[in-house]
Design an enzyme around this catalytic site. Structure first.
Site: not given
Length: 295
Positions: A64, A156, A188, A246
């Site tokens: 994307f 990226d 996390t 995520e």
């Protein structure tokens, strides 16, 4: 979506599991549910290439490119042409809000670039989460007939070393480079029990990065459908999981175990230095000013 039988994926998943060459004693190479963890030195790429060539496998790669992230796409595509699935049929699917920003690069034989025009979004969080719905919908509309496996990447990233068919399986995830040597207490994950992304502190096998996942088109459809629906469930409560898509991906993998895991070699960030066990940094994050590209 009508799913095709996946007899080959289970057969070749078994073949790969059995053919893992355990040359590494310094890292974990098999999960408790017997899924291989792919590190340098744990497979024979020549054998695997022959197996997948016999099947004439077609591989899709989605990315994307929204707003300022268009500065990364040329590097990703150019390095993919050098290192990604060498010798195999590849379709690049670039979802973008600026078609003119996608470079016209020379592709090798058997490789194709498809540019898909989509709307831009106000927040970068919306971009990352919206992709789950768009991938799911495009699978049912087109991809189910065009490719056998789908690899989903963030824009990226750049390839720095070979990434081939050793990654392919029914459904795979990549161990986050910041957590591969840590206990679940440090993961996390989303800890609010009213979120659809909730994972209790005493659960979780690995912490998976959201920048790279994939599998057969049928299994990626299931994964993206789950994540999108979980996001919509939270949106109705006016909340978002801690790490957005995520977090929902990690929730999916908790109860739908990946059939293969990729080591942090496949999503490295130079921020974490150069651990001895990470012998090849195959796919790496491009250094950037997050404030500027996400503004």
């Amino acid at each position: 979506m009508t799913c095709r039988p996946s007899k080959w994926s289970s057969v070749f998943g078994t073949v790969l599991t059995l053919s893992v060459v355990i040359w590494r004693s310094d890292v974990m190479v098999l999960t408790p549910w017997l899924a291989p963890i792919i590190w340098n030195g744990t497979y024979n790429i020549n054998i695997l290439n022959e197996l997948f060539h016999l099947r004439r496998v077609r591989i899709g790669l989605t990315v994307f490119v929204i707003r300022k992230y268009k500065i990364f796409i040329k590097t990703l595509l150019q390095t993919a042409e050098r290192f990604f699935m060498a010798g195999h049929k590849v379709h690049y699917y670039v979802f973008t809000d600026d078609v003119k920003a996608i470079p016209n690069i020379t592709l090798k034989e058997g490789r194709h670039l498809v540019i898909l025009n989509i709307s831009g979004y106000r927040r970068w969080q919306d971009i990352t989460m919206r992709r789950m719905q768009l991938i799911r919908d495009y699978i049912s509309q087109k991809l189910i007939d065009e490719v056998d496996y789908l690899v989903c990447l963030d824009a990226d990233l750049k390839f720095r070393d070979d990434v081939g068919v050793e990654i392919l399986s029914d459904v795979f995830g990549v161990i986050h480079p910041g957590f591969f040597s840590k206990s679940r207490d440090s993961f996390t994950n989303e800890r609010r029990n009213y979120s659809a992304g909730y994972i209790p502190k005493d659960e979780g096998d690995f912490y998976y990065t959201g920048c790279f996942f994939g599998g057969t088109v049928e299994e990626v459809y299931k994964l993206t459908d789950f994540c999108h629906n979980a996001m919509m469930e939270d949106k109705a409560k006016n909340i978002e999981a801690l790490w957005h898509d995520e977090s929902y991906l990690n929730k999916y993998f908790l109860y739908h175990k990946p059939t293969k895991l990729l080591s942090p070699e496949y999503a490295w960030n130079d921020y974490y230095g150069s651990p001895v066990v990470v012998k090849r940094k195959r796919l790496v994050h491009v250094p950037k000013d997050y404030k500027k590209v996400r503004d």
